[in-house]
Design a protein around this motif. Structure first.
Motif, PDB file in Angstrom:
ATOM      1  N   PRO A   1       1.310  -1.153   0.388  1.00  0.00           N
ATOM      2  CA  PRO A   1       0.224   0.140   0.186  1.00  0.00           C
ATOM      3  C   PRO A   1       0.878   0.955   0.378  1.00  0.00           C
ATOM      4  O   PRO A   1       2.138   0.950   0.435  1.00  0.00           O
ATOM      5  CB  PRO A   1      -0.782   0.099   1.441  1.00  0.00           C
ATOM      6  CG  PRO A   1      -0.875  -1.114   1.640  1.00  0.00           C
ATOM      7  CD  PRO A   1       0.964  -1.882   0.998  1.00  0.00           C
ATOM      8  N   VAL A   2       0.120   2.280  -0.807  1.00  0.00           N
ATOM      9  CA  VAL A   2       1.473   3.576  -0.966  1.00  0.00           C
ATOM     10  C   VAL A   2       1.078   4.435   0.935  1.00  0.00           C
ATOM     11  O   VAL A   2       2.567   4.889   1.125  1.00  0.00           O
ATOM     12  CB  VAL A   2       0.610   4.561  -1.333  1.00  0.00           C
ATOM     13  CG1 VAL A   2       0.653   5.753  -1.105  1.00  0.00           C
ATOM     14  CG2 VAL A   2      -0.311   4.529  -2.941  1.00  0.00           C
ATOM     15  N   PRO A   3       0.703   2.967   1.917  1.00  0.00           N
ATOM     16  CA  PRO A   3       1.507   4.403   2.999  1.00  0.00           C
ATOM     17  C   PRO A   3       2.790   3.591   3.731  1.00  0.00           C
ATOM     18  O   PRO A   3       3.087   4.074   4.422  1.00  0.00           O
ATOM     19  CB  PRO A   3      -0.419   3.950   4.146  1.00  0.00           C
ATOM     20  CG  PRO A   3      -1.523   4.195   2.924  1.00  0.00           C
ATOM     21  CD  PRO A   3      -0.538   3.623   2.035  1.00  0.00           C
ATOM     22  N   ASN A   4       2.978   2.334   3.369  1.00  0.00           N
ATOM     23  CA  ASN A   4       4.661   2.136   2.690  1.00  0.00           C
ATOM     24  C   ASN A   4       5.083   2.746   3.142  1.00  0.00           C
ATOM     25  O   ASN A   4       6.381   2.568   3.539  1.00  0.00           O
ATOM     26  CB  ASN A   4       3.911   0.863   2.587  1.00  0.00           C
ATOM     27  CG  ASN A   4       4.020  -0.446   4.011  1.00  0.00           C
ATOM     28  OD1 ASN A   4       2.099  -0.322   3.942  1.00  0.00           O
ATOM     29  ND2 ASN A   4       3.611  -1.815   3.295  1.00  0.00           N
ATOM     30  N   LEU A   5       4.860   4.046   2.401  1.00  0.00           N
ATOM     31  CA  LEU A   5       5.876   3.980   1.475  1.00  0.00           C
ATOM     32  C   LEU A   5       6.629   5.376   3.522  1.00  0.00           C
ATOM     33  O   LEU A   5       6.367   5.715   3.912  1.00  0.00           O
ATOM     34  CB  LEU A   5       5.112   6.121   0.749  1.00  0.00           C
ATOM     35  CG  LEU A   5       6.650   7.209   0.550  1.00  0.00           C
ATOM     36  CD1 LEU A   5       8.336   6.219  -0.278  1.00  0.00           C
ATOM     37  CD2 LEU A   5       6.099   8.682   0.271  1.00  0.00           C
ATOM     38  N   ILE A   6       7.780   5.368   3.821  1.00  0.00           N
ATOM     39  CA  ILE A   6       8.536   5.712   4.262  1.00  0.00           C
ATOM     40  C   ILE A   6       9.110   7.846   4.268  1.00  0.00           C
ATOM     41  O   ILE A   6       9.541   7.770   3.182  1.00  0.00           O
ATOM     42  CB  ILE A   6       9.942   5.332   5.420  1.00  0.00           C
ATOM     43  CG1 ILE A   6       9.855   4.271   5.398  1.00  0.00           C
ATOM     44  CG2 ILE A   6      10.640   6.153   6.067  1.00  0.00           C
ATOM     45  CD1 ILE A   6      10.574   2.822   6.158  1.00  0.00           C
ATOM     46  N   GLY A   7       8.488   8.391   4.944  1.00  0.00           N
ATOM     47  CA  GLY A   7       8.652  10.022   4.683  1.00  0.00           C
ATOM     48  C   GLY A   7       8.254   9.776   3.312  1.00  0.00           C
ATOM     49  O   GLY A   7       7.073  10.563   3.345  1.00  0.00           O
ATOM     50  N   GLU A   8       8.961  10.915   2.103  1.00  0.00           N
ATOM     51  CA  GLU A   8       8.342  11.800   1.620  1.00  0.00           C
ATOM     52  C   GLU A   8       8.854  10.180   0.303  1.00  0.00           C
ATOM     53  O   GLU A   8       9.732  10.538   0.231  1.00  0.00           O
ATOM     54  CB  GLU A   8       8.949  13.211   0.967  1.00  0.00           C
ATOM     55  CG  GLU A   8       9.575  12.900   1.149  1.00  0.00           C
ATOM     56  CD  GLU A   8       9.941  14.656   0.772  1.00  0.00           C
ATOM     57  OE1 GLU A   8       9.243  15.763   0.716  1.00  0.00           O
ATOM     58  OE2 GLU A   8      11.192  15.340   0.743  1.00  0.00           O
ATOM     59  N   GLU A   9       8.015  10.253  -1.403  1.00  0.00           N
ATOM     60  CA  GLU A   9       8.682  10.180  -2.113  1.00  0.00           C
ATOM     61  C   GLU A   9      10.003  11.073  -2.606  1.00  0.00           C
ATOM     62  O   GLU A   9      10.434  12.128  -2.708  1.00  0.00           O
ATOM     63  CB  GLU A   9       7.526  10.579  -3.269  1.00  0.00           C
ATOM     64  CG  GLU A   9       7.319   9.348  -3.995  1.00  0.00           C
ATOM     65  CD  GLU A   9       6.084   9.169  -4.561  1.00  0.00           C
ATOM     66  OE1 GLU A   9       7.132   9.601  -5.951  1.00  0.00           O
ATOM     67  OE2 GLU A   9       5.131   8.444  -4.978  1.00  0.00           O
ATOM     68  N   GLY A  10      11.067  10.503  -3.247  1.00  0.00           N
ATOM     69  CA  GLY A  10      12.726  11.028  -3.493  1.00  0.00           C
ATOM     70  C   GLY A  10      13.448  11.558  -1.839  1.00  0.00           C
ATOM     71  O   GLY A  10      14.199  11.806  -2.251  1.00  0.00           O
ATOM     72  N   GLY A  11      12.567  10.946  -0.743  1.00  0.00           N
ATOM     73  CA  GLY A  11      13.629  11.464   0.247  1.00  0.00           C
ATOM     74  C   GLY A  11      14.493  10.251   0.951  1.00  0.00           C
ATOM     75  O   GLY A  11      15.707  10.049   1.923  1.00  0.00           O
ATOM     76  N   GLY A  12      14.155   9.034   0.185  1.00  0.00           N
ATOM     77  CA  GLY A  12      15.372   7.942   0.182  1.00  0.00           C
ATOM     78  C   GLY A  12      16.689   8.043   0.456  1.00  0.00           C
ATOM     79  O   GLY A  12      16.839   7.247   0.942  1.00  0.00           O
ATOM     80  N   PHE A  13      17.547   8.554  -0.456  1.00  0.00           N
ATOM     81  CA  PHE A  13      18.412   9.597  -0.372  1.00  0.00           C
ATOM     82  C   PHE A  13      19.292   9.795   1.112  1.00  0.00           C
ATOM     83  O   PHE A  13      20.136   9.502   1.779  1.00  0.00           O
ATOM     84  CB  PHE A  13      19.429   9.975  -1.794  1.00  0.00           C
ATOM     85  CG  PHE A  13      20.726  10.000  -1.687  1.00  0.00           C
ATOM     86  CD1 PHE A  13      21.170   9.004  -2.539  1.00  0.00           C
ATOM     87  CD2 PHE A  13      21.506  10.820  -1.308  1.00  0.00           C
ATOM     88  CE1 PHE A  13      23.183   8.458  -2.250  1.00  0.00           C
ATOM     89  CE2 PHE A  13      23.153  10.870  -1.078  1.00  0.00           C
ATOM     90  CZ  PHE A  13      23.428   9.840  -1.703  1.00  0.00           C
ATOM     91  N   ALA A  14      18.234  10.861   1.466  1.00  0.00           N
ATOM     92  CA  ALA A  14      18.521  11.293   2.762  1.00  0.00           C
ATOM     93  C   ALA A  14      18.505  10.720   3.457  1.00  0.00           C
ATOM     94  O   ALA A  14      19.159  10.781   4.718  1.00  0.00           O
ATOM     95  CB  ALA A  14      17.538  12.966   2.388  1.00  0.00           C
ATOM     96  N   ILE A  15      17.443   9.730   3.733  1.00  0.00           N
ATOM     97  CA  ILE A  15      17.085   8.746   4.868  1.00  0.00           C
ATOM     98  C   ILE A  15      17.798   7.684   4.844  1.00  0.00           C
ATOM     99  O   ILE A  15      18.895   7.301   6.539  1.00  0.00           O
ATOM    100  CB  ILE A  15      15.745   8.028   4.245  1.00  0.00           C
ATOM    101  CG1 ILE A  15      14.425   9.277   4.347  1.00  0.00           C
ATOM    102  CG2 ILE A  15      15.634   7.132   5.759  1.00  0.00           C
ATOM    103  CD1 ILE A  15      13.046   8.227   3.975  1.00  0.00           C
ATOM    104  N   ALA A  16      19.302   7.659   4.207  1.00  0.00           N
ATOM    105  CA  ALA A  16      19.912   6.356   3.936  1.00  0.00           C
ATOM    106  C   ALA A  16      20.966   6.942   4.291  1.00  0.00           C
ATOM    107  O   ALA A  16      22.162   6.413   5.527  1.00  0.00           O
ATOM    108  CB  ALA A  16      20.369   5.699   2.210  1.00  0.00           C
ATOM    109  N   GLN A  17      20.911   8.126   4.252  1.00  0.00           N
ATOM    110  CA  GLN A  17      22.439   9.024   4.527  1.00  0.00           C
ATOM    111  C   GLN A  17      22.286   9.530   6.510  1.00  0.00           C
ATOM    112  O   GLN A  17      23.025   8.947   7.138  1.00  0.00           O
ATOM    113  CB  GLN A  17      22.621  10.445   4.041  1.00  0.00           C
ATOM    114  CG  GLN A  17      22.814  10.005   2.531  1.00  0.00           C
ATOM    115  CD  GLN A  17      24.754   9.465   2.437  1.00  0.00           C
ATOM    116  OE1 GLN A  17      25.689   9.688   3.298  1.00  0.00           O
ATOM    117  NE2 GLN A  17      24.134   8.646   1.658  1.00  0.00           N
TER     118      GLN A  17
END
Length: 404
Positions: free
Chosen positions: A240-256
């Motif tokens: 489901p879409v609510p399984n997104l963590i944070g916002e779309e495009g935020g994955g790299f920043a979250i990884a760091q």
């Protein structure tokens, strides 16, 4: 500069040292014997669950998490000497105290970026030690030292995200209690900003289209205690879409944000591994004789032990400085120091372990001593969370920039 630990750190250190002496070290051989009788190599030996229960009773639980709402509320500087102690038995102590990777990093991600539903569903059982998790970023078909290279695709279709891609060396994925993956993939592969193409989504292990394909070995070791490392295939897996963590495009920043604390935690534990190696070297040196005198009287052995002590003291000071800077100026302000410890610590500890193995002769590479397995773990950390060369490149560019 005050090098003394504060009162809370000293109290926790005393409790943790006693816990190691009374429970963890005696359990190492027990766990080895119990594992041989398990139906699955990925199950925890019963003694591990006993250690977890004992650690919770003694308040030695979730020490890594600085958020007091969820964890012990310790600063990086307070946690550093505690992580070092658990590093002396990396197969048992981090798991026993619920401070083992990759769960630690995943809990930090959920605590910092997860919404209330995600925290309730996944963070709370992770904090309680009821489930395990995995972080799926590295891929076999690209140079994953550059995280922008990942090719796993996450596309939105109505109320769902559809994930397709192949990951490997996904730590924890073989553990039967691993029920959730944090998966990094590209939601906007053609976007103009290569650091805004990635997103992270929560993917339950039992999602159709998710296949844990095989276990990946590390120098021949399965790394059972951390749930192994796996190759995982995502074939049109839908969440489901609510399984997104944070916002779309935020994955790299979250990884760091995830990798900064992870890197220093690894270095803290590596110092504990080095201390264990020095202890084993000294015990071996005073108990064995060659060419008419104790190994402890051989000049080359004395040099190895002296050099190891000097190196560990240097590393500890650098790690503590880094922890202090992370607490005072944040991860971004401590970027140079984080990279410095990530370069220096695994490399140095590998050298110490190599000498310890040499001093133990055939025993050093056997299962009768922990050295070979410690070596495999330390050598892996020259690759994990970014290979040395990537950190060297970034650190050098930052230094050179001052003179341009």
């Amino acid at each position: 500069m005050d090098f003394a630990f504060d009162a809370r750190t000293e109290e926790l250190r005393a409790r943790l040292l006693a816990f190691m002496d009374e429970h963890v070290y005696p359990a190492e051989q027990v766990a080895h014997e119990q594992r041989a009788r398990l139906s699955s190599p990925w199950e925890n030996p019963p003694v591990v669950e006993e250690l977890k229960a004992q650690a919770r009773r003694q308040g030695l639980w979730n020490l890594f998490l600085p958020d007091a709402e969820y964890g012990a509320g310790l600063t990086n500087l307070q946690y550093a000497p505690l992580a070092e102690i658990t590093g002396r038995s990396p197969q048992l102590a981090p798991t026993a105290t619920n401070c083992a990777a990759p769960d630690t990093g995943n809990m930090e991600v959920l605590a910092q970026f997860g919404d209330e539903r995600q925290k309730k569903q996944w963070l709370e059982p992770l904090l309680a030690g009821e489930i395990r998790s995995a972080f799926a970023m590295t891929e076999p078909d690209v140079a994953s030292s550059d995280a922008t290279n990942i090719t796993t695709h996450i596309r939105r279709e109505g109320d769902e995200y559809v994930i397709s891609g192949r990951k490997w060396y996904i730590s924890g994925a073989m553990h039967p209690d691993c029920t959730i993956f944090i998966v990094m993939g590209k939601t906007d592969p053609d976007g103009p900003d290569i650091r805004r193409q990635q997103s992270m989504v929560l993917v339950p292990r039992d999602t159709p289209g998710v296949t844990v394909k095989r276990a990946m070995q590390v120098f021949g070791y399965e790394d059972h205690y951390h749930g192994g490392h796996a190759e995982v295939v995502f074939d049109e897996a839908r969440v489901p879409v609510p399984n997104l963590i944070g916002e779309e495009g935020g994955g790299f920043a979250i990884a760091q944000a995830r990798l900064g604390p992870g890197r220093i935690h690894h270095c803290m534990r590596l110092i504990g591994m080095a201390e264990r190696a020095i202890e084993l070297m000294c015990r071996r040196a005073v108990s064995r004789e060659a060419f008419g005198k104790a190994l402890a009287q051989q000049g080359v052995v004395q040099n190895w032990i002296a050099d190891a002590r000097v190196a560990v003291e240097q590393l500890r000071l650098l790690v503590l400085k880094t922890a202090w800077m992370m607490d005072t100026v944040g991860n971004r302000g401590a970027h140079t120091e984080i990279q410095a410890i990530k370069i220096a610590t695994p490399r140095t500890v590998v050298g110490i372990l190599d000498r310890a193995i040499q001093l133990h002769g055939a025993g050093g590479v056997s299962q009768d001593f922990p050295l070979a397995e410690l070596y495999a773990g330390a050598r892996t950390l020259m690759l994990a969370d970014g290979p040395d060369e990537v950190h060297q490149r970034s650190l050098a560019r930052r230094e050179i920039k001052k003179y341009l």
